[in-house]
Design a protein around this motif. Sequence first.
Motif, PDB file in Angstrom:
ATOM      1  N   GLU A 177     -38.519   6.674 -24.490  1.00  0.00           N
ATOM      2  CA  GLU A 177     -38.954   6.828 -23.105  1.00  0.00           C
ATOM      3  C   GLU A 177     -39.706   5.598 -22.600  1.00  0.00           C
ATOM      4  O   GLU A 177     -39.740   5.326 -21.404  1.00  0.00           O
ATOM      5  N   THR A 178     -40.305   4.847 -23.505  1.00  0.00           N
ATOM      6  CA  THR A 178     -41.105   3.675 -23.121  1.00  0.00           C
ATOM      7  C   THR A 178     -40.299   2.386 -23.171  1.00  0.00           C
ATOM      8  O   THR A 178     -40.597   1.417 -22.466  1.00  0.00           O
ATOM      9  N   CYS A 179     -39.252   2.346 -23.998  1.00  0.00           N
ATOM     10  CA  CYS A 179     -38.433   1.132 -24.205  1.00  0.00           C
ATOM     11  C   CYS A 179     -37.745   0.716 -22.908  1.00  0.00           C
ATOM     12  O   CYS A 179     -37.137   1.525 -22.216  1.00  0.00           O
ATOM     13  N   ILE A 180     -37.873  -0.579 -22.563  1.00  0.00           N
ATOM     14  CA  ILE A 180     -37.218  -1.108 -21.354  1.00  0.00           C
ATOM     15  C   ILE A 180     -35.928  -1.856 -21.690  1.00  0.00           C
ATOM     16  O   ILE A 180     -35.318  -2.472 -20.834  1.00  0.00           O
ATOM     17  N   LYS A 181     -35.552  -1.832 -22.970  1.00  0.00           N
ATOM     18  CA  LYS A 181     -34.265  -2.390 -23.417  1.00  0.00           C
ATOM     19  C   LYS A 181     -34.118  -3.880 -23.097  1.00  0.00           C
ATOM     20  O   LYS A 181     -33.061  -4.327 -22.671  1.00  0.00           O
ATOM     21  N   CYS A 182     -35.176  -4.627 -23.313  1.00  0.00           N
ATOM     22  CA  CYS A 182     -35.147  -6.065 -23.016  1.00  0.00           C
ATOM     23  C   CYS A 182     -34.479  -6.881 -24.120  1.00  0.00           C
ATOM     24  O   CYS A 182     -34.062  -8.016 -23.908  1.00  0.00           O
ATOM     25  N   GLY A 183     -34.417  -6.326 -25.338  1.00  0.00           N
ATOM     26  CA  GLY A 183     -33.766  -7.021 -26.446  1.00  0.00           C
ATOM     27  C   GLY A 183     -34.649  -7.971 -27.211  1.00  0.00           C
ATOM     28  O   GLY A 183     -34.199  -8.614 -28.161  1.00  0.00           O
ATOM     29  N   ALA A 184     -35.933  -8.083 -26.837  1.00  0.00           N
ATOM     30  CA  ALA A 184     -36.839  -9.018 -27.517  1.00  0.00           C
ATOM     31  C   ALA A 184     -36.994  -8.665 -28.990  1.00  0.00           C
ATOM     32  O   ALA A 184     -37.095  -9.548 -29.852  1.00  0.00           O
ATOM     33  N   CYS A 185     -37.008  -7.364 -29.303  1.00  0.00           N
ATOM     34  CA  CYS A 185     -37.185  -6.934 -30.691  1.00  0.00           C
ATOM     35  C   CYS A 185     -35.993  -7.325 -31.560  1.00  0.00           C
ATOM     36  O   CYS A 185     -36.156  -7.739 -32.710  1.00  0.00           O
ATOM     37  N   ILE A 186     -34.785  -7.221 -31.008  1.00  0.00           N
ATOM     38  CA  ILE A 186     -33.591  -7.601 -31.774  1.00  0.00           C
ATOM     39  C   ILE A 186     -33.606  -9.089 -32.087  1.00  0.00           C
ATOM     40  O   ILE A 186     -33.289  -9.520 -33.192  1.00  0.00           O
ATOM     41  N   GLU A 187     -33.975  -9.884 -31.099  1.00  0.00           N
ATOM     42  CA  GLU A 187     -34.015 -11.339 -31.299  1.00  0.00           C
ATOM     43  C   GLU A 187     -35.064 -11.737 -32.333  1.00  0.00           C
ATOM     44  O   GLU A 187     -34.874 -12.681 -33.090  1.00  0.00           O
ATOM     45  N   LYS A 188     -36.169 -11.002 -32.395  1.00  0.00           N
ATOM     46  CA  LYS A 188     -37.278 -11.381 -33.275  1.00  0.00           C
ATOM     47  C   LYS A 188     -37.080 -10.894 -34.710  1.00  0.00           C
ATOM     48  O   LYS A 188     -37.540 -11.537 -35.664  1.00  0.00           O
ATOM     49  N   CYS A 189     -36.406  -9.758 -34.896  1.00  0.00           N
ATOM     50  CA  CYS A 189     -36.273  -9.170 -36.226  1.00  0.00           C
ATOM     51  C   CYS A 189     -35.389 -10.030 -37.128  1.00  0.00           C
ATOM     52  O   CYS A 189     -34.228 -10.315 -36.808  1.00  0.00           O
ATOM     53  N   LYS A 190     -35.926 -10.429 -38.285  1.00  0.00           N
ATOM     54  CA  LYS A 190     -35.201 -11.273 -39.226  1.00  0.00           C
ATOM     55  C   LYS A 190     -34.380 -10.449 -40.225  1.00  0.00           C
ATOM     56  O   LYS A 190     -33.654 -11.005 -41.045  1.00  0.00           O
ATOM     57  N   PHE A 191     -34.533  -9.128 -40.155  1.00  0.00           N
ATOM     58  CA  PHE A 191     -33.901  -8.284 -41.167  1.00  0.00           C
ATOM     59  C   PHE A 191     -32.807  -7.380 -40.578  1.00  0.00           C
ATOM     60  O   PHE A 191     -32.329  -6.465 -41.243  1.00  0.00           O
ATOM     61  N   ASP A 192     -32.445  -7.637 -39.309  1.00  0.00           N
ATOM     62  CA  ASP A 192     -31.418  -6.838 -38.622  1.00  0.00           C
ATOM     63  C   ASP A 192     -31.726  -5.352 -38.665  1.00  0.00           C
ATOM     64  O   ASP A 192     -30.816  -4.508 -38.739  1.00  0.00           O
ATOM     65  N   ALA A 193     -33.010  -5.041 -38.624  1.00  0.00           N
ATOM     66  CA  ALA A 193     -33.404  -3.633 -38.679  1.00  0.00           C
ATOM     67  C   ALA A 193     -33.337  -2.964 -37.311  1.00  0.00           C
ATOM     68  O   ALA A 193     -33.175  -1.747 -37.220  1.00  0.00           O
ATOM     69  N   VAL A 194     -33.465  -3.758 -36.232  1.00  0.00           N
ATOM     70  CA  VAL A 194     -33.408  -3.196 -34.887  1.00  0.00           C
ATOM     71  C   VAL A 194     -31.939  -3.144 -34.457  1.00  0.00           C
ATOM     72  O   VAL A 194     -31.232  -4.149 -34.491  1.00  0.00           O
ATOM     73  N   LYS A 195     -31.501  -1.969 -34.052  1.00  0.00           N
ATOM     74  CA  LYS A 195     -30.097  -1.782 -33.708  1.00  0.00           C
ATOM     75  C   LYS A 195     -29.960  -1.032 -32.393  1.00  0.00           C
ATOM     76  O   LYS A 195     -30.957  -0.543 -31.836  1.00  0.00           O
ATOM     77  N   THR A 196     -28.732  -0.976 -31.896  1.00  0.00           N
ATOM     78  CA  THR A 196     -28.460  -0.215 -30.674  1.00  0.00           C
ATOM     79  C   THR A 196     -27.325   0.761 -30.936  1.00  0.00           C
ATOM     80  O   THR A 196     -26.499   0.555 -31.823  1.00  0.00           O
ATOM     81  N   LYS A 197     -27.292   1.819 -30.152  1.00  0.00           N
ATOM     82  CA  LYS A 197     -26.184   2.781 -30.248  1.00  0.00           C
ATOM     83  C   LYS A 197     -25.874   3.317 -28.866  1.00  0.00           C
ATOM     84  O   LYS A 197     -26.652   3.177 -27.929  1.00  0.00           O
TER      85      LYS A 197
END
Length: 594
Positions: A574-594
Amino acid sequence: MEHRRILLCAGTGCISSGALKARDALLDELKTRGIADQFEVVASGCHGFCEQGPIFIVHPEDIFFCGVQKEDIPELVEEYLVNGRVVERLLYKDPHTGQRVKNHMEIGFYAKQKRLVLQNCGVIDPENIDEYLKKDGYEGLKKALKMKDTAIIEEVKKAGLRGRGGAGFPSGVKWEFTYKAKGDKKYVVCNADEGDPGAFMDRSILEGDPHAVIEGMLIAGFAIGADEGYVYCRAEYPLAIKRLRTALEQARERGYLGDNILGTGFNFNLKIKEGAGAFVCGEETALLASIEGERGMPRPRPPFPANSGLWGKPTCLNNVETFANVPYILRDGAEFFASVGTERSKGTKVFALTGKINNTGLAEVPMGMSIRDIIFDIGGGVKDGKAFKAVQIGGPSGGCLPEDHLDLPVDYDSLTKAGAIMGSGGLVVMDETTCMVDLARFFLTFTQNESCGKCTPCREGTKRMLEILERITQGKGEADDIETLEELAYSIKDSSLCGLGQTAPNPVLSTLRYFRQEYEEHINEGKCSAGVCTDLLTYYIDAELCIGCRACTKVCPSEAITGEKKEAHDIIIETCIKCGACIEKCKFDAVKTK
């Protein structure tokens, strides 16, 4: 002692990458070492391989150095120019084999090209008329001045030259229409208002070989009975305008332009008209209105410009690449030109290769070469090992062709049949990460913004289409949206006043034709498989891959990521604005989308 020649690309792309700074450093280094008299340093036009700029080529050895910066100059001079040891790190590196390549014709990008229009670009100094003359410049004009006007027109018709600016209308036929039109005054106009996103063919020709365009216009002027012409070039091309202006001055000084050209009694003068950058001014009647000082808006045809063009006078209008072909047709003969290409598409075509492709730049190929050869042999294939998905041909008015069309020959008729157009020569490659619905939205946004607003179908119709596309990409698509898009598209094509409106729906129609399932997926499943339409995505963290480094929490602007250090994190949907900053920063490919 004969000077060794060092050609450095001084087109807009390489200049922006530091070519002139590297040139100045080279001149200083040669002077400091006392060997400046052994070398001729030439700032040429675009060499084409923009991905590798700045480019330096040393002749007669033909050693191709790329990515040369001013900091590289001392080593380049010491190692190669003085001691003959090639600086390996400055050689081109093949992205597939990893091998370094010395000579430019051994590089895949150049090996399959056939350079006719671009034969002088990157080879001569475009601001020195003598270099053009050494390449048989103005020989085509000299030959034409000894021919009958009708014989020149027949030569162009026999060559099979078609307009390189879009629709591919036979140039010789257009010249003949203008020749036969009644009028006490006639004009020749060159369309250099290149407005397609990612297209820079005409700009590079004007920057690298302006005399070829001037010579082509002179031949056209003599053939149709005109004594005045205009080059309409957008003001965003300052280097092209500068070099064209220099070429005009030199041509006048040498007697190739002005009154009594070469003592034949033929008078012809050329002027430059700078355009303000409106895409619609690429349409011929809007362009002519702009030259006349009016707002650049199209007018109904007929009458066509060949009968009633600039100030109501018969006008021959072609684009830069078309005119640049003419000197070679007159110099080498129609048969030579017609021997290249296909039965109905003669000669070569210059393409601007952009998008998800390894080798971006300008490539000139014979008509009829397959899309596959252009993308994978010349373009080096898709970047980062991604899968090819589609290619957009013809700019914002063109169409998107899928993988099963890769073996399609690039000619006017084949592309039109497949739902695309040749256009001016833009070629944008897309990979698996491209959403075709979003791509159609992008191109329609461009054409809708560039609509002059004169006719209702284009002004209102493209706006309605864009609204539907935006709704689909936001996950708000409705069941009948696809049918509505198709109805609107065909109505706009059939009823718009000019070519901009008539071709604006092409990206939508071609993506619907070949990628309809993506539209249906967006509407029926609320899903974007390419992961582009953020409104349709849900971000989550894979607990098995997350180590709790907190890198994502530090860049999240909405503080939507929770979790203790060294423990798996979670995302508050509900809080996520889907900017993608977390995906770019994560070095372990842990952040994903579905």
